[in-house]
Every structure is written in structure tokens, then in C-alpha cells.
Design an enzyme around this catalytic site. Structure first.
Site, short mmCIF file in Angstrom:
data_model
loop_
_atom_site.label_atom_id
_atom_site.label_comp_id
_atom_site.label_asym_id
_atom_site.label_seq_id
_atom_site.Cartn_x
_atom_site.Cartn_y
_atom_site.Cartn_z
N ARG A 258 -74.21 -58.13 68.00
CA ARG A 258 -73.05 -58.75 67.36
C ARG A 258 -71.82 -57.91 67.67
NH1 ARG A 258 -73.50 -57.55 61.62
NH2 ARG A 258 -71.84 -56.04 62.03
N HIS A 262 -69.53 -58.25 60.77
CA HIS A 262 -70.40 -59.26 60.15
C HIS A 262 -69.62 -60.54 59.86
CE1 HIS A 262 -73.51 -61.01 57.65
NE2 HIS A 262 -72.66 -61.08 56.64
N TYR A 271 -70.14 -48.34 59.73
CA TYR A 271 -71.58 -48.12 59.94
C TYR A 271 -72.00 -48.12 61.41
CZ TYR A 271 -71.33 -53.28 59.94
OH TYR A 271 -70.99 -54.59 60.20
#
Length: 361
Positions: A258, A262, A271
Site C-alpha cells: 500500500r 491507510h 509506523y
């Protein structure tokens, strides 16, 4: 069924390397036709432009949220091309590109993310279930519909899309078990993009690959390079044929990434580091396919420009439709609660209509 018949390949199936050069053909897997690959390229260009446009619409306040699938286009497009028009697709919230590639109206696809309707299209008419926000619940629904097709003697197949995070949910495992026992014609397609929001794969499972999760339930499984369109399309075509022939469910794990956060509400820099994103950018599925097709003389600069022009026109259409304000009718709140409205709903609707009529008088 023998254990060795269930096990995935030790390494993900791959036809084309990250730099676009062809690799030795994997044993037991058939390369898709040239015509299909050219069409896949066209849809990938359109899908990426749609994804970029939808992301921009969130910044303009036209969408409440948008989960980008940039970097996962090979998975999205291959999922659609592996199916017939009368097969069913069960998508997640991140699979808008797949729905657009299947031919759904982009404004209807984005209705959920705009906050107008839970589903903006007619699932029965387009053979696409509503996009699912709760993790893995659509897998059980997919198996139920697949079992219904089997009982009716129809040869349709159901393909259920799921993310890596969804495989940690109990619903996913219940769906696998039921599908295997009933030999339901369903394909479970895991898009392993490395993160369940901010949780990396290593903190979700100790399995060598998510593809092995099907083995314990007696489900034939395979893993594939999710950024290699040829490989994903080849493996999914095999999986769909397996399910259609009455041999039961099939599980495919695609290793992809990805590229964006998100959703637009997420800060991915908290992260994961930029070096990781840069490494995966070098394996971009669209650039990889374009390079491969150019090397084989199947597309040229003019073909790429034509696809990009079509994508720009499509993006303009999306902007026009999403920039139009929605005229909401409160009466529609009651339209799709139950197939047959209850007495309480009939009474409540009558009260609302009376209040609206009084206000307009």
C-alpha cells in the site's frame, strides 16, 4: 486430497521481475494472452488516475474518507479480469478501483465514502456485493452466496477480496472451513499489503505466508507476486477455473504494498520509514507492466498516451459527478431497511411525511 496438493509454491509465483524483464515461466502456470495484457494495462492506467482523483476529492471535502489502493492495481484489475460478467465479486472498502474496472459508475462506487448511502449501486444487477468496512465479514457472505449457486446447479464463481488484517479475524477462518466442507465455488483473494492499518504482518501471524492458512482447512492455496499483473492474473484464472469445475474453494495470497497511507486520516510516517516506501516504489505494478509490454512490442508511446488521455477524461467525469451537491430526501431513510416494512416503520414514515408536508405548507 493429498497434503502436497494443498500447499502453495515455496516462493510467490512470478512472470515478470520488478524491472519489467521476463523471468522463466513458472511450472504449471499459463501466461495470459497478449490481448488481455494490453486491456489490463488500459484498465490499470484508468484505475490509478481514478485513485489519484478520489484522493484529491477528500482534500476538497467531496469525500469523507478514501482508502487508496495505489500500488495494488495489479491485484484489483486481475481480480476483475479473471471473472465472467455473471460471477460475483465481494469487495472490501479498499477495492474501489476493482469496482470501477468492472464497469460500475464511479459516482455510485464512491457513494459509501461520501457518506450518502451504504451502497450506491444495485448489487444484484452488477453482481458486486456492497463494499465491506468491517473486516472479513464479507467472506462469510461470499461463501453463503457461493453455496447457493452450487445448490442451484449454476456454474458461477464468487471471488472474495480481503486484506492481510482480515485474515486475523474469526469470520475469515469460519468462511474457509464452511467453504471447504461444502466445496463451495469461492476464491479467497488476500491482498497482503504489509500492514493492517499500522500493524505490520509480523505482529499478526507467525505463518511463513498467509497462503498457508488455507491448508489446515483443506483449501488449495497459492501465493503470488502481487505487483506482477501477469502472475496475479494467471494464478487467479487457475483459482477461478478450479472453483467453477466443482473442486471447491481456492485461496490466493498476493504480496503487494500500500503506497499511500491507510486512509487520508492516517499518518503512515508514524509506523513505516521512507526507505521502505522507496523500495516498493521500484516494484510499481503499472511501471513493471508497461516496461514488459514495451519490450514485447505490444504497446508504444502512442498507446500509453491514448490510455492516459482516456484516464484524464474519466477523472474529469468523476470530478463533475462528485462536485454536484446531493439532494437528500429524508423519506428514503425507510426504503431499504426491510424488504417488507414493519408496522412500526410504516407508522414512523407516515409521521415523517406528515411533518415534512406541514413544513412545506
Amino acid at each position: 486430497m493429498r497434503l502436497e496438493d494443498l500447499l502453495p509454491s515455496p516462493e510467490p509465483v512470478r512472470f515478470v521481475a520488478a524491472d519489467g524483464t521476463e523471468t522463466p515461466a513458472p511450472a504449471g502456470h499459463v501466461r495470459p494472452s497478449d490481448e488481455l495484457l494490453v486491456e489490463a494495462h488500459r484498465r490499470m492506467v484508468l484505475g490509478r488516475r481514478f485513485d489519484t482523483q478520489a484522493t484529491a476529492l477528500t482534500k476538497q471535502g467531496r469525500l469523507a474518507v478514501y482508502p487508496s489502493s495505489r500500488g495494488q492495481e495489479a491485484c484489483q484489475i486481475a481480480a476483475v479480469l479473471a471473472l465472467r460478467d455473471d460471477d460475483w465479486l465481494f469487495p472490501t472498502y479498499r477495492d474501489s478501483v476493482a469496482l470501477v474496472a468492472r464497469g460500475l459508475d464511479p459516482a455510485e462506487v464512491l457513494t459509501l465514502l461520501r457518506g450518502d448511502w451504504h451502497c450506491g449501486y444495485d448489487p444484484a444487477a452488477v453482481k458486486v456485493a456492497p463494499q465491506c468496512t468491517p473486516l472479513a465479514t464479507q467472506t462469510i457472505h461470499a461463501v453463503g452466496l457461493a453455496e447457493a449457486l452450487r445448490r442451484k446447479g449454476e456454474d458461477g464463481v464468487v471471488l472474495a477480496l480481503i486484506g492481510d488484517g482480515g485474515t486475523s479475524e474469526g469470520d475469515f477462518h469460519e468462511a474457509l472451513n464452511f467453504a471447504a466442507v461444502r466445496r463451495a465455488p469461492v476464491v479467497f483473494f488476500i491482498q497482503n499489503n504489509g500492514y493492517a492499518i499500522s500493524v505490520p504482518l509480523a505482529q499478526q501471524t507467525a505463518a511463513p505466508a498467509l497462503a498457508y492458512k488455507g491448508v489446515g482447512y483443506g483449501v488449495v492455496s497459492e501465493q503470488v507476486d502481487g505487483n506482477d499483473l501477469l502472475a496475479v492474473l494467471s494464478v487467479l484464472t487457475t483459482a477461478v477455473q478450479h472453483a467453477r469445475s466443482g473442486r471447491g474453494p481456492y485461496l490466493v495470497e498476493a504480496h503487494t504494498y500500500r503506497m499511500e497511507a491507510h486512509t487520508n486520516a492516517d499518518d503512515a510516517t508514524r509506523y513505516r520509514d521512507e526507505a521502505e516506501v522507496t523500495r516498493w516504489a521500484a516494484a510499481d505494478p503499472l511501471a513493471r507492466l508497461q516496461t514488459y509490454l514495451r519490450h514485447r512490442g505490444l504497446i508504444d508511446d502512442e498507446a500509453v498516451r491514448t490510455a492516459e488521455d482516456e484516464a484524464e477524461a474519466f477523472a474529469a467525469e468523476v470530478r463533475t459527478k462528485l462536485n454536484a451537491d446531493v439532494v437528500a430526501d429524508p423519506r428514503t431513510l425507510f426504503d431499504h431497511v426491510f424488504a417488507e416494512p414493519t408496522a412500526q416503520l410504516v407508522e414512523q414514515r407516515a409521521q415523517l411525511v406528515a411533518e415534512l408536508d406541514a413544513g412545506e405548507a
